[in-house]
Structures are given as C-alpha cells and as structure tokens.
Design a protein around this motif. Structure first.
Motif, mmCIF file in Angstrom:
data_model
loop_
_atom_site.group_PDB
_atom_site.id
_atom_site.type_symbol
_atom_site.label_atom_id
_atom_site.label_comp_id
_atom_site.label_asym_id
_atom_site.label_seq_id
_atom_site.Cartn_x
_atom_site.Cartn_y
_atom_site.Cartn_z
ATOM 1 N N GLY A 223 -14.807 -12.450 42.168
ATOM 2 C CA GLY A 223 -14.535 -11.436 41.138
ATOM 3 C C GLY A 223 -15.389 -10.187 41.296
ATOM 4 O O GLY A 223 -15.201 -9.201 40.575
ATOM 5 N N ALA A 283 -7.320 -6.214 42.361
ATOM 6 C CA ALA A 283 -8.269 -6.812 43.300
ATOM 7 C C ALA A 283 -8.284 -8.335 43.236
ATOM 8 O O ALA A 283 -8.959 -8.981 44.040
ATOM 9 C CB ALA A 283 -9.670 -6.268 43.015
ATOM 10 N N ALA A 285 -7.575 -12.200 43.720
ATOM 11 C CA ALA A 285 -7.007 -13.015 44.794
ATOM 12 C C ALA A 285 -6.117 -14.052 44.104
ATOM 13 O O ALA A 285 -6.579 -15.130 43.718
ATOM 14 C CB ALA A 285 -8.115 -13.669 45.603
ATOM 15 N N ASP A 288 -1.012 -17.845 45.919
ATOM 16 C CA ASP A 288 0.417 -17.646 46.204
ATOM 17 C C ASP A 288 1.233 -18.892 45.897
ATOM 18 O O ASP A 288 2.436 -18.816 45.698
ATOM 19 C CB ASP A 288 0.607 -17.328 47.693
ATOM 20 C CG ASP A 288 0.171 -15.915 48.014
ATOM 21 O OD1 ASP A 288 0.443 -15.029 47.195
ATOM 22 O OD2 ASP A 288 -0.460 -15.700 49.075
ATOM 23 N N ASP A 316 4.898 -13.176 41.833
ATOM 24 C CA ASP A 316 4.168 -12.100 42.513
ATOM 25 C C ASP A 316 3.920 -10.968 41.506
ATOM 26 O O ASP A 316 4.819 -10.179 41.211
ATOM 27 C CB ASP A 316 4.954 -11.606 43.733
ATOM 28 C CG ASP A 316 4.090 -10.695 44.607
ATOM 29 O OD1 ASP A 316 3.255 -9.945 44.045
ATOM 30 O OD2 ASP A 316 4.231 -10.747 45.842
ATOM 31 N N ILE A 317 2.716 -10.932 40.993
ATOM 32 C CA ILE A 317 2.376 -9.991 39.914
ATOM 33 C C ILE A 317 2.478 -8.555 40.408
ATOM 34 O O ILE A 317 3.071 -7.687 39.767
ATOM 35 C CB ILE A 317 0.943 -10.271 39.392
ATOM 36 C CG1 ILE A 317 0.801 -11.744 39.015
ATOM 37 C CG2 ILE A 317 0.621 -9.373 38.206
ATOM 38 C CD1 ILE A 317 -0.631 -12.204 38.828
ATOM 39 N N LEU A 318 1.892 -8.327 41.579
ATOM 40 C CA LEU A 318 1.848 -6.956 42.099
ATOM 41 C C LEU A 318 3.256 -6.417 42.365
ATOM 42 O O LEU A 318 3.567 -5.269 42.037
ATOM 43 C CB LEU A 318 0.992 -6.913 43.373
ATOM 44 C CG LEU A 318 0.748 -5.539 43.968
ATOM 45 C CD1 LEU A 318 0.142 -4.577 42.956
ATOM 46 C CD2 LEU A 318 -0.165 -5.634 45.191
ATOM 47 N N GLY A 332 -2.944 -1.842 45.437
ATOM 48 C CA GLY A 332 -2.981 -3.258 45.790
ATOM 49 C C GLY A 332 -4.145 -3.525 46.725
ATOM 50 O O GLY A 332 -4.674 -2.606 47.369
ATOM 51 N N LYS A 347 4.023 -4.904 53.690
ATOM 52 C CA LYS A 347 3.534 -5.406 52.390
ATOM 53 C C LYS A 347 3.498 -4.286 51.362
ATOM 54 O O LYS A 347 3.892 -4.448 50.208
ATOM 55 C CB LYS A 347 2.131 -6.005 52.583
ATOM 56 C CG LYS A 347 1.635 -6.767 51.365
ATOM 57 C CD LYS A 347 0.263 -7.398 51.587
ATOM 58 C CE LYS A 347 0.318 -8.817 52.083
ATOM 59 N NZ LYS A 347 -0.942 -9.538 52.045
ATOM 60 N N LYS A 351 5.687 -4.297 47.936
ATOM 61 C CA LYS A 351 5.036 -4.334 46.614
ATOM 62 C C LYS A 351 5.044 -2.958 45.934
ATOM 63 O O LYS A 351 4.539 -2.824 44.827
ATOM 64 C CB LYS A 351 3.616 -4.882 46.762
ATOM 65 C CG LYS A 351 3.607 -6.262 47.433
ATOM 66 C CD LYS A 351 2.504 -7.148 46.966
ATOM 67 C CE LYS A 351 2.546 -8.507 47.644
ATOM 68 N NZ LYS A 351 1.802 -9.537 46.949
ATOM 69 N N ASN A 359 -8.864 -5.712 53.253
ATOM 70 C CA ASN A 359 -10.124 -6.305 53.735
ATOM 71 C C ASN A 359 -9.801 -7.196 54.905
ATOM 72 O O ASN A 359 -8.910 -8.039 54.788
ATOM 73 C CB ASN A 359 -10.738 -7.337 52.790
ATOM 74 C CG ASN A 359 -10.779 -6.978 51.346
ATOM 75 O OD1 ASN A 359 -11.857 -6.879 50.805
ATOM 76 N ND2 ASN A 359 -9.641 -6.803 50.733
ATOM 77 N N ALA A 369 -16.832 -12.926 47.963
ATOM 78 C CA ALA A 369 -18.122 -13.345 47.389
ATOM 79 C C ALA A 369 -19.343 -12.534 47.820
ATOM 80 O O ALA A 369 -20.411 -12.708 47.234
ATOM 81 C CB ALA A 369 -18.367 -14.828 47.650
ATOM 82 N N ASN A 373 -18.546 -4.777 51.048
ATOM 83 C CA ASN A 373 -17.174 -4.919 51.537
ATOM 84 C C ASN A 373 -16.878 -3.819 52.545
ATOM 85 O O ASN A 373 -17.500 -2.750 52.522
ATOM 86 C CB ASN A 373 -16.184 -4.830 50.358
ATOM 87 C CG ASN A 373 -14.899 -5.600 50.631
ATOM 88 O OD1 ASN A 373 -14.715 -6.130 51.728
ATOM 89 N ND2 ASN A 373 -14.027 -5.661 49.656
HETATM 90 O O1 PMT Z 1 -13.622 -11.302 44.410
HETATM 91 P P1 PMT Z 1 -14.533 -11.005 45.586
HETATM 92 O O2 PMT Z 1 -15.337 -12.210 45.975
HETATM 93 O O3 PMT Z 1 -15.376 -9.801 45.352
HETATM 94 O O4 PMT Z 1 -13.596 -10.702 46.860
HETATM 95 C C1 PMT Z 1 -12.814 -9.558 46.895
HETATM 96 C C2 PMT Z 1 -11.413 -9.828 47.466
HETATM 97 C C3 PMT Z 1 -11.544 -10.178 48.947
HETATM 98 C C4 PMT Z 1 -10.743 -10.978 46.722
HETATM 99 C C5 PMT Z 1 -10.583 -8.522 47.230
HETATM 100 O O5 PMT Z 1 -11.206 -7.460 47.885
HETATM 101 C C6 PMT Z 1 -9.165 -8.666 47.735
HETATM 102 O O6 PMT Z 1 -8.861 -8.429 48.897
HETATM 103 N N1 PMT Z 1 -8.226 -9.056 46.847
HETATM 104 C C7 PMT Z 1 -6.823 -9.328 47.150
HETATM 105 C C8 PMT Z 1 -6.720 -10.669 47.826
HETATM 106 C C9 PMT Z 1 -5.275 -11.110 47.972
HETATM 107 O O7 PMT Z 1 -4.800 -11.844 47.141
HETATM 108 O O8 PMT Z 1 -4.607 -10.606 48.966
HETATM 109 P P2 PMT Z 1 -3.049 -10.951 49.268
HETATM 110 O O9 PMT Z 1 -2.733 -10.299 50.537
HETATM 111 O O10 PMT Z 1 -2.833 -12.438 49.144
HETATM 112 O O11 PMT Z 1 -2.266 -10.261 48.082
HETATM 113 C C10 PMT Z 1 -1.919 -8.878 48.141
HETATM 114 C C11 PMT Z 1 -1.881 -8.293 46.764
HETATM 115 O O12 PMT Z 1 -0.875 -8.949 45.990
HETATM 116 C C12 PMT Z 1 -3.171 -8.395 45.989
HETATM 117 O O13 PMT Z 1 -3.372 -7.173 45.297
HETATM 118 C C13 PMT Z 1 -2.914 -9.524 45.013
HETATM 119 O O14 PMT Z 1 -3.636 -9.333 43.777
HETATM 120 C C14 PMT Z 1 -1.409 -9.429 44.786
HETATM 121 N N2 PMT Z 1 -0.731 -10.700 44.462
HETATM 122 C C15 PMT Z 1 -0.678 -11.710 45.369
HETATM 123 C C16 PMT Z 1 0.006 -12.871 45.052
HETATM 124 C C17 PMT Z 1 0.616 -12.980 43.796
HETATM 125 N N3 PMT Z 1 1.264 -14.093 43.449
HETATM 126 N N4 PMT Z 1 0.535 -11.969 42.922
HETATM 127 C C18 PMT Z 1 -0.123 -10.834 43.245
HETATM 128 O O15 PMT Z 1 -0.207 -9.901 42.433
#
Ligand code: PMT
Length: 434
Positions: A223, A283, A285, A288, A316-318, A332, A347, A351, A359, A369, A373
């Motif tokens: 977080g 932000a 995580a 899925d 998928d919220i985003l 995102g 992606k 979205k 990242n 964690a 970053n």
């Molecule tokens: O919390 P920390 O320890 O500080 O770490 C930070 C982090 C690495 C978690 C953060 O910087 C980060 O990268 N967050 C997004 C991680 C992620 O879920 O990536 P994704 O590629 O799986 O998803 C892409 C985007 O879709 C993200 O914005 C996610 O919030 C969103 N999503 C994904 C799945 C879902 N079911 N709904 C979503 O909204």
C-alpha cells in the motif's frame, strides 16, 4: 464555494479567498483573534461566527474589529435571518476553520446536529472544513471524542491535531491549540495547493480473495505507493478518497479512508465514489483471480493429498472506470516482470487510461513493499518517460506534476474556463524528449 480567482501576490497569498472562522467556547478562544488577524494580513476576507459560549471567552466586538466584518453569534436574536445567512456564508466560503473546536462542536457535527448558526453553516458548507480541537487531555483521549474525530476524518473533514504542552488547568498533556502561525500555514497550504478544489480517488494495497475463513489469495503489495499518492494529493490541497485493501499503514491525515478486502468490495467502493471525482490513481494491486467458491468453514487437510482450486476472474475495476470516466483523468499502474511496450500499450487501450505507470517489479529496491520505486510513464500519444529510482513520496509528486496539466486541460479548475478539448498528450517537454 467561491472561485479561486487571481489577485494573490507573494505578500497576500490569500487575496480573493473567503475564510469563515468558527469560534467555539474553549479557553483557547483568545488565540482565534490572532488567527483572524494573520488571515487578514495574508489578504483573506474573514467572516467570524461565534457560538454563545465563545462569546463568554472573547468578545464579538474584538473579532469584529480584527476581522473587519460583522460577527455572527449563535444568539437567537439572529434567527429570523438565520436560514439565508448561514447558507450564504457557507456558499461563499473557500474554507471554514473552527478554532478552537470543542468536543461539543465535533460531537454535534459527527452526529449530524445543526442547532446553532455555526453548526448549520458547517453542515451547509461544501468547502474544506478544518477543525482545530483544543481541550483537556482526558476529553481529547476519550474514545467517544476519538471516534467522532475518526468519523469526520473519514468523511473528509480536516483536523489540525492539538499539541502536547501546558494546559489551562495546570497540567501537561495533549490538547493545547497549536500556534496560530501553524494553523494559518495549514490554511494557506490547503487553499494554495495546485490541486485545491480537485477531488482525487486513490486505490492502494492488495486485495484478499478468501478461500475459506483462514486462507486467502493475495499479493505482496504494502500500500506504500498508493498511500504516498494520497498524502501527496492531500498535501497539494486536493480532497482525497483513499480506497485501500488490507495494509499495516496509518491512515493519512485529512484523507477519507475506505477500507476494503476483496476486489469485489474495492470495485463497489470505487464505483460508488466515482461521480464527481476529477482524478483516479489506481495504484492498488487488485487480485485478478478469486476462488470460484469460498468455503464457509475451514477446509480440513486430513484425507487430502492435493487440492485443486478453481478460480474465476475478479471484476476489472480500472477497465470499468475507463468505460465510465467521462472527463475524469484516469491513471493506471501496472506491475510487470517483463516490460513489453506493445503489451503495455494494449493494456492502456483496453483500460482506457490517460497515463499508465509501469513498474518492473523484478528491479531491486523497487515495486512491491519497498520505500522506493522506479517506473516508466506511458502516454496515449505514443511517448514514454523512464524515471530514475526515487522514493515513493517523490514519485507520487512527480506523477501529480505530470497529471496536473492534463487535469487542467480536460477539466478546468474551479472558477476557470476549460481549455479546448483534444487528445490526451504527454507534456511538451516529454514529447520533445527533454
Ligand atoms: O503497494 P506497494 O507495496 O507500494 O507496491 C506498489 C505496486 C507495485 C503495487 C504499484 O506500484 C503497482 O504497480 N500497482 C498496480 C499493480 C497491478 O495490479 O498491476 P496489473 O498490471 O495487475 O493491473 C493493472 C491495473 O489494473 C492496475 O492499475 C490495477 O489497479 C488495475 N486492476 C487490475 C485488476 C483488476 N481486477 N482490477 C483493476 O482495477
């Protein structure tokens, strides 16, 4: 809320801003005189509302002289014009400051009681409301007062916490009103931040998908990134809603914190709060996948040599935010173990985001964690910006710096005209490759 119009200069940073100061009946009421005086010296138009009890500690005439405006007291002689006046004052306010705030006024507002001029004005006010609690340390520490404060904080009210020091009753403890200069600095900060008047929704942390009451599927998100974004947006004057999965982090001050566990709960919390939001920073995580079935009781190990879990996708919220976003700017995040630009761009399109922060979570000292970053920003116009390793706090501000022009472009700040619409582009210095 009054428009944040120009006219502010270095010596008068609050020129053109209307601050309503509510004074309640505490011994520290005399310090409100200096707060009012300082606000005026910084150019603010100040209107004072006093409760009946406050008028016993400091006279309305003093406040009228210092503020340069008639002072409204909670006396019933004003009731005939009450309705009109409290709404008018609430509408004109750019900020409402309650100094000192007694346990009584905080309790009333938390309970939805509006039985005098000040509490009705607070109730009708859409501008930031800032309480400066000051009281005996036992009252301050009382769980009822703490719960009221927590509830109001959760609802988006701001608190400037009291200091520990010598209290009027001759003991040392927490409950002392902070120095007027500090209170005024906080007001300036809230009114001057470049995101003032903006509503920002941040998601942070992991989600938990329960298998049974003692087991869940989750991920290593702490977080930290999302909380840093929430603190940074709040520090820049935004009204911030933080929707957070389970974390060990303290709630950022002045931020509405909504705690959730699963992706489904996060989905509902985000969708409920999306209307009226100017910027979404995703932000979190979000898991899925979740078990197709959550067992109501603990699944016993005995008699099993393997356990096959069937998973189904979470909402998928985003992507849904992207579909509903209208003029909301949406950022995102993506945690990747290999960054492939075509996949990242796919992606982004899927979205419908205005900026994707990617990242590479395999990098040492970055991602999950850690306190730092390292990310790459991808823009819909095909540009990208590789940022160096930095603290999550610095990165949060960098992202907000990048998003601010987008925000101004697609949605004008309060009181300004909107720029002509057009496709979202990276800031010019990035397009030029500086
Ligand atoms: O919390 P920390 O320890 O500080 O770490 C930070 C982090 C690495 C978690 C953060 O910087 C980060 O990268 N967050 C997004 C991680 C992620 O879920 O990536 P994704 O590629 O799986 O998803 C892409 C985007 O879709 C993200 O914005 C996610 O919030 C969103 N999503 C994904 C799945 C879902 N079911 N709904 C979503 O909204």
């Amino acid at each position: 809320m009054a428009a944040g119009t120009g006219g502010a200069s270095g010596s008068e940073p609050l020129a053109g801003r209307v601050v309503v100061v509510g004074i309640t009946g505490g011994i520290a009421a005399y310090k409100a005189v200096e707060v009012v005086s300082r606000l005026r010296r910084l150019g603010a138009e100040v209107h004072v509302v006093m409760t009946r009890a406050a008028a016993r500690f400091v006279t309305p005439l003093t406040l009228q002289t210092i503020s340069g405006n008639p002072v409204v007291t909670g006396l019933f002689s004003r009731v005939t014009r009450w309705n009109v006046e409290h709404v008018a004052l609430a509408e004109r306010a750019d900020l409402l400051l309650v100094v000192p705030a007694t346990a009584n006024v905080v309790g009333k507002v938390a309970a939805g009681i509006a039985d005098d001029f000040l509490t009705t004005t607070i109730m009708a006010c859409r501008a930031p409301v800032v309480f400066c609690p000051s009281m005996n340390f036992r009252m301050y520490e009382n769980p009822v007062f703490q719960a009221n404060m927590a509830r109001l904080t959760e609802l988006g009210y701001h608190f400037i916490p009291p200091e520990t020091g010598w209290l009027a009753e001759g003991t040392v403890g927490v409950g002392r009103l902070p120095d007027p200069a500090r209170i005024v600095a906080e007001v300036v900060h809230l009114l001057q931040g470049d995101l003032s008047g903006r509503r920002v929704l941040v998601t942070a942390g992991p989600t938990r998908e329960m298998i049974d009451p003692v087991r869940f599927i989750s991920n290593p998100s702490s977080g930290k990134m999302g909380y840093a974004l929430a603190r940074a947006a709040r520090a820049r004057g935004a009204e911030v809603i933080l929707v957070s999965g389970p974390t060990a982090l303290a709630a950022p001050g002045g931020v509405e914190l909504v705690r959730v566990e699963s992706a489904e709960e996060m989905y509902r919390a985000v969708m409920e709060r999306l209307p009226g939001v100017d910027l979404v920073l995703k932000a979190a995580a979000v898991g899925d996948w979740r078990p197709r079935r959550t067992h109501p009781t603990k699944v016993k190990k005995e008699g099993r040599t393997a356990w096959v879990l069937e998973l189904e996708p979470t909402p998928d919220i985003l992507a849904e935010v992207g579909r509903r976003k209208g003029k909301t700017v949406v950022v995102g995040f993506a945690a990747e173990t290999e960054v492939s630009e075509p996949e990242v761009r796919a992606k982004m399109a899927r979205k419908n985001v205005d900026l994707l922060v990617v990242n590479d979570v395999t990098r040492a000292e970055a991602g999950f964690a850690s306190d730092r970053n390292q990310v790459t920003l991808f823009w819909p116009d095909g540009t990208r910006e590789d940022l160096p390793l930095m603290t999550k706090e610095e990165l949060a501000h960098r992202i907000l710096d990048r998003v601010k022009p987008l925000l101004d472009r697609v949605k004008a700040p309060p009181g300004r005209r909107e720029a002509a619409p057009g496709p979202v582009q990276a800031p010019p210095e990035i397009r030029r490759g500086e």
